[in-house]
Write a protein that holds these residues in place. Structure first.
Motif, PDB file in Angstrom:
ATOM      1  N   GLU A 283       0.844  -1.198   0.000  1.00 17.49           N
ATOM      2  CA  GLU A 283       0.000   0.000   0.000  1.00 17.49           C
ATOM      3  C   GLU A 283       0.878   1.245   0.000  1.00 17.49           C
ATOM      4  O   GLU A 283       1.811   1.362   0.791  1.00 17.49           O
ATOM      5  CB  GLU A 283      -0.914   0.014   1.222  1.00 17.49           C
ATOM      6  CG  GLU A 283      -1.878   1.200   1.248  1.00 17.49           C
ATOM      7  CD  GLU A 283      -2.823   1.156   2.440  1.00 17.49           C
ATOM      8  OE1 GLU A 283      -3.506   2.159   2.689  1.00 17.49           O
ATOM      9  OE2 GLU A 283      -2.856   0.108   3.115  1.00 17.49           O
ATOM     10  N   SER A 284       0.573   2.182  -0.872  1.00 14.10           N
ATOM     11  CA  SER A 284       1.331   3.426  -0.962  1.00 14.10           C
ATOM     12  C   SER A 284       0.730   4.467  -0.022  1.00 14.10           C
ATOM     13  O   SER A 284      -0.500   4.647   0.021  1.00 14.10           O
ATOM     14  CB  SER A 284       1.306   3.952  -2.406  1.00 14.10           C
ATOM     15  OG  SER A 284       1.967   5.188  -2.480  1.00 14.10           O
ATOM     16  N   ARG A 285       1.565   5.146   0.761  1.00 16.69           N
ATOM     17  CA  ARG A 285       1.119   6.169   1.706  1.00 16.69           C
ATOM     18  C   ARG A 285       2.001   7.404   1.559  1.00 16.69           C
ATOM     19  O   ARG A 285       3.203   7.289   1.317  1.00 16.69           O
ATOM     20  CB  ARG A 285       1.214   5.672   3.154  1.00 16.69           C
ATOM     21  CG  ARG A 285       0.413   4.435   3.490  1.00 16.69           C
ATOM     22  CD  ARG A 285       0.642   4.067   4.949  1.00 16.69           C
ATOM     23  NE  ARG A 285      -0.117   2.893   5.353  1.00 16.69           N
ATOM     24  CZ  ARG A 285       0.332   1.658   5.250  1.00 16.69           C
ATOM     25  NH1 ARG A 285       1.530   1.431   4.728  1.00 16.69           N
ATOM     26  NH2 ARG A 285      -0.400   0.645   5.656  1.00 16.69           N
ATOM     27  N   ASP A 286       1.403   8.588   1.761  1.00 15.37           N
ATOM     28  CA  ASP A 286       2.225   9.788   1.830  1.00 15.37           C
ATOM     29  C   ASP A 286       2.729   9.950   3.258  1.00 15.37           C
ATOM     30  O   ASP A 286       2.418   9.148   4.154  1.00 15.37           O
ATOM     31  CB  ASP A 286       1.456  11.025   1.347  1.00 15.37           C
ATOM     32  CG  ASP A 286       0.220  11.323   2.192  1.00 15.37           C
ATOM     33  OD1 ASP A 286       0.134  10.823   3.340  1.00 15.37           O
ATOM     34  OD2 ASP A 286      -0.664  12.063   1.717  1.00 15.37           O
ATOM     35  N   PHE A 287       3.495  11.006   3.505  1.00 22.15           N
ATOM     36  CA  PHE A 287       4.132  11.170   4.815  1.00 22.15           C
ATOM     37  C   PHE A 287       3.099  11.323   5.923  1.00 22.15           C
ATOM     38  O   PHE A 287       3.213  10.704   6.994  1.00 22.15           O
ATOM     39  CB  PHE A 287       5.057  12.390   4.780  1.00 22.15           C
ATOM     40  CG  PHE A 287       5.618  12.753   6.133  1.00 22.15           C
ATOM     41  CD1 PHE A 287       6.677  12.039   6.674  1.00 22.15           C
ATOM     42  CD2 PHE A 287       5.073  13.791   6.872  1.00 22.15           C
ATOM     43  CE1 PHE A 287       7.190  12.360   7.925  1.00 22.15           C
ATOM     44  CE2 PHE A 287       5.578  14.121   8.120  1.00 22.15           C
ATOM     45  CZ  PHE A 287       6.638  13.404   8.651  1.00 22.15           C
ATOM     46  N   ASP A 288       2.086  12.152   5.699  1.00 25.65           N
ATOM     47  CA  ASP A 288       1.085  12.384   6.743  1.00 25.65           C
ATOM     48  C   ASP A 288       0.371  11.098   7.121  1.00 25.65           C
ATOM     49  O   ASP A 288       0.134  10.819   8.313  1.00 25.65           O
ATOM     50  CB  ASP A 288       0.069  13.425   6.271  1.00 25.65           C
ATOM     51  CG  ASP A 288       0.648  14.834   6.258  1.00 25.65           C
ATOM     52  OD1 ASP A 288       1.805  14.984   6.707  1.00 25.65           O
ATOM     53  OD2 ASP A 288      -0.046  15.766   5.814  1.00 25.65           O
ATOM     54  N   GLU A 289       0.013  10.301   6.109  1.00 33.66           N
ATOM     55  CA  GLU A 289      -0.686   9.043   6.388  1.00 33.66           C
ATOM     56  C   GLU A 289       0.205   8.074   7.158  1.00 33.66           C
ATOM     57  O   GLU A 289      -0.238   7.425   8.115  1.00 33.66           O
ATOM     58  CB  GLU A 289      -1.142   8.411   5.080  1.00 33.66           C
ATOM     59  CG  GLU A 289      -2.238   9.196   4.363  1.00 33.66           C
ATOM     60  CD  GLU A 289      -2.545   8.653   2.977  1.00 33.66           C
ATOM     61  OE1 GLU A 289      -3.644   8.886   2.480  1.00 33.66           O
ATOM     62  OE2 GLU A 289      -1.647   7.984   2.407  1.00 33.66           O
ATOM     63  N   ALA A 290       1.484   7.982   6.744  1.00 36.42           N
ATOM     64  CA  ALA A 290       2.401   7.078   7.436  1.00 36.42           C
ATOM     65  C   ALA A 290       2.654   7.541   8.863  1.00 36.42           C
ATOM     66  O   ALA A 290       2.706   6.731   9.798  1.00 36.42           O
ATOM     67  CB  ALA A 290       3.715   6.993   6.656  1.00 36.42           C
TER      68      ALA A 290
ATOM     69  N   HIS B  55      -1.962  13.596  13.274  1.00 34.05           N
ATOM     70  CA  HIS B  55      -1.283  14.276  12.188  1.00 34.05           C
ATOM     71  C   HIS B  55      -0.007  14.963  12.700  1.00 34.05           C
ATOM     72  O   HIS B  55       0.026  15.473  13.830  1.00 34.05           O
ATOM     73  CB  HIS B  55      -2.207  15.321  11.554  1.00 34.05           C
ATOM     74  CG  HIS B  55      -3.316  14.716  10.748  1.00 34.05           C
ATOM     75  ND1 HIS B  55      -3.102  14.160   9.511  1.00 34.05           N
ATOM     76  CD2 HIS B  55      -4.648  14.560  11.012  1.00 34.05           C
ATOM     77  CE1 HIS B  55      -4.252  13.698   9.036  1.00 34.05           C
ATOM     78  NE2 HIS B  55      -5.199  13.924   9.920  1.00 34.05           N
TER      79      HIS B  55
END
Length: 716
Positions: free
Chosen positions: A5-12, A20
């Protein structure tokens, strides 16, 4: 390895920490501010007064012998440095002007509210010295009321790519700067006025030394032991010249403060507080009986004073703020730099009101262990036996895939795909790739480039094969009638160049050869040429103002088929800065006999001056927009600051007739692995070049219009 699954920095971040990052950072700021304010409330009030508010950054505070002036090195937000001299007396004029303004305000409107007086009206600036030619100003200090010594960077005599510290003199009455030493290579220093000498710290072949350097004859005497692992710093001579204070650190040891009797040469270790982690900036009192210094204990940086007559260590501050560069202003006041959230400012401290005696003293030289981590670094060791080593291998290369693209609204859009490699120090670099226009057939080809550098000499060779369809360009209708419709070229070029630099004067000479097979649709022919060139440049830079010039001259002799031809290229540029704004004006001229010059087109990984030597590259014109025996160009530009885009204007003339003009904005930058823009960068980043431009092109030969270009490519 690739995540499912690909996540951006905020999601990770939220997945790991539950919230957040922006919200948690605000919480961190609030909590840290609360703890800081609570800690500050527990500290005793420091009886310090703001003495001068510096604009941004300040360091190396130095009082003149009489105490009437103070020297300080200041730096603005853009990194520009000045050595400023201020009067130490109060700014009575500024205070008077303020009071009169408030009085006039209340007379005009009695119900108005007058401003409160500031904590300080500052000091009057008397003199300013800016560094010349990017040399810097470091460690300035007073010789007498009219003369200061400082260290600036000067090119090494035997290495034009390296600089070292030399001693300079600044005389205030006539604003003259004179270099006093040659090949000294010094850092911080103290002035021995009795013997017209300096005592300085310098490093040679890995050894740190304290040296005595006589300014009359340049003779140098080492005052310290030649022991690997010992480091010296901050030499300070008392006003009567009888005592020398200095810092010394041994292998795996903390800094210690010593005082040497200049007559008996006996040394005494100055007491320091127990558990100190930081020690710096010793400074003598006017009578030579007290030595002030800065030390850090348990995270708090404080002022200390050792009284030699009472043999007592005194603490003058309690961690209220970060302190540096203490100087005795008068019998009862100490002047120092205190750092706040807005940067360093000068404060005065009444010594007698804040003194507390230090009874727990350090009894070890070992550096403190500040980390509780399970894994600790071993102590440093000096290995007497030779370590295993091998000669540097410049043929040990790493390689990266390269992808570049260039868009030019006047001609075409090109995609570059290749492989690029080099050794770690980039003594040998190479680039192999393919180039092809997207959406049309303007340009297609391949290249293999190699470059080798050894000292000041550079060799470069290139093999290439290309096909250029001038009519397929975006502005193909503007191509000159005499231009070839199809140009096919396959061949080889080589160039060797050698550079010489002496301070701000630079000379570079080169020789290039070219051999190729050319097909323009009228039959194939061999093309051979030789080019000899010389480039000279010089500049004088005083930060806000600069002036410089550059001259490029090239002579060419070639043969195309059965026709011999000759020619030359000349370019002269005058450049500089006014009020920190870069400016330039430029004149170009090129001429060919029994051959033609081609105006327009752009340089790329495939096409450069060694591939098409008779092309005058202009990115806002298509290839072969003009053909002539003689080209003249006139132009200039300005930028708002260094590194900012250029606003420019340029006029083109062919065979003494105006061809057209262009004006607009352009910007170019590149990452050169041979300097600090891309030092030790991987091959896929080094030599990367970015070109951006937007211009208005006007000519009687075609319709006036706006044009743009954007390039991201590799320029070996």
């Amino acid at each position: 390895m690739q995540a499912v699954e690909s996540r951006d920095f905020d999601e990770a971040f939220k997945g790991v920490f539950g919230d957040h990052p922006a919200k948690l950072y605000k919480r961190f700021v609030a909590e840290y501010t609360y703890l800081s304010m609570a800690s500050a409330q527990d500290l005793p009030e420091l009886d310090a007064k703001l003495w001068h508010d510096f604009k941004f950054d300040a360091k190396n505070l130095r009082l003149s012998p009489s105490g009437e002036f103070i020297a300080v090195t200041e730096r603005d937000s853009k990194g520009r440095t000045e050595l400023n001299i201020y009067a130490t007396k109060d700014n009575e004029k500024a205070e008077k002007d303020f009071n009169e303004k408030q009085k006039a305000l209340l007379i005009e409107d009695p119900k108005d509210v007058a401003d409160n007086a500031p904590d300080t009206f500052g000091r009057i600036k008397k003199h300013t010295l800016t560094p010349s030619n990017l040399s810097g100003i470091r460690y300035a200090r007073w010789k007498d009321e009219n003369t200061l010594y400082f260290v600036a960077s000067v090119q090494k005599p035997n290495n034009q790519h390296a600089v070292q510290g030399e001693l300079f003199q600044w005389e205030l009455d006539d604003n003259q700067v004179t270099q006093l030493t040659t090949d000294a290579g010094i850092r911080r220093f103290a002035i021995d006025t009795k013997n017209n000498a300096i005592l300085a710290e310098k490093v040679r072949y890995g050894y740190s030394h304290l040296v005595n350097l006589e300014l009359n004859n340049g003779s140098e005497t080492i005052l310290s032991n030649n022991h690997l692992g010992d480091t010296y710093d901050y030499p300070e001579i008392s006003e009567n010249g009888n005592k020398l204070a200095y810092l010394k650190s041994g292998l795996n040891q903390n800094w210690q403060l010593y005082v040497r009797d200049m007559q008996t040469q006996n040394s005494f270790q100055v007491p320091t507080p127990k558990g100190y982690q930081f020690l710096t900036q010793p400074s003598w009192s006017k009578d030579g009986n007290t030595l002030f210094y800065v030390a850090g204990v348990e995270g708090a940086i404080n002022l200390y004073a050792y009284d030699f007559s009472k043999q007592q260590l005194l603490q003058l501050s309690q961690g209220q703020h970060v302190v540096s560069f203490p100087q005795q202003l008068n019998d009862n006041e100490l002047l120092y730099l205190g750092v706040s959230s807005e940067g360093p400012d000068a404060y005065t401290l009444e010594i007698n009101n804040t003194v507390s005696s230090v009874t727990e003293l350090s009894n070890t030289k070992q550096a403190p262990k500040l980390s509780n981590a399970a894994v600790q670094l071993d102590d440093a060791q000096i290995y007497q036996q030779p370590l295993q080593s091998k000669p540097y291998d410049k043929w040990d290369h790493s390689a990266s895939m390269t992808l570049g693209s260039q868009y030019y609204s006047a001609s075409t859009e090109v995609l570059h795909l290749g492989i690029k490699g080099s050794d770690f120090l980039e003594e040998v670099s190479w680039h192999v790739g393919l180039s092809k226009s997207l959406g049309d057939s303007t340009l297609v080809g391949g290249f293999a480039d190699v470059k080798m550098q050894q000292g000041n000499t550079e060799w470069q060779a290139k093999a290439f094969s290309l096909e250029l369809d001038t009519a397929a360009q975006n502005r193909g209708a503007e191509v000159a009638a005499m231009a070839p419709h199809i140009l096919q070229k396959t061949g080889f070029s080589a160039q060797v160049s050698h550079s010489y630099r002496q301070n701000m004067l630079s000379l570079t000479g080169h020789a290039a050869v070219h051999a190729s097979e050319l097909d323009t649709g009228e039959g194939k022919q061999d093309e051979r040429w030789l080019r000899l060139g010389l480039e000279q440049s010089w500049q004088y830079d005083k930060q806000s103002f600069a002036i410089g010039q550059q001259i490029k001259a090239q002579w060419l002799d070639g043969k195309s088929g059965e026709s011999d031809w000759q020619g030359y290229n000349l370019a002269a540029t005058v450049f500089g800065k006014a009020f920190h704004m870069p400016l330039y004006i430029q004149v170009e001229q090129a001429k060919r006999e029994d051959s033609q010059l081609n105006l327009g087109g752009f340089r790329s990984s495939l096409i450069d001056q060694n591939v098409m030597a008779n092309t005058i590259y202009k990115p806002d014109l298509p290839f072969f927009a003009g053909v002539a025996e003689r080209y003249q160009g006139y132009g200039g530009g300005m930028a708002m600051s260094e590194g900012a885009p250029w606003l420019y204007y340029q006029q083109h003339q062919l065979d003494n007739q105006v061809f057209g003009q262009s004006y607009g904005v352009k910007w170019t930058t590149w990452f050169n692995g041979r300097d600090w823009s891309a030092k030790f960068a991987p091959a896929g980043i080094s030599d990367l070049r970015i070109d951006i431009g937007l211009s208005r092109v006007e000519s009687e030969r075609f319709e006036n219009e706006n044009r743009a270009w954007l390039g991201l490519w590799f320029d070996l």
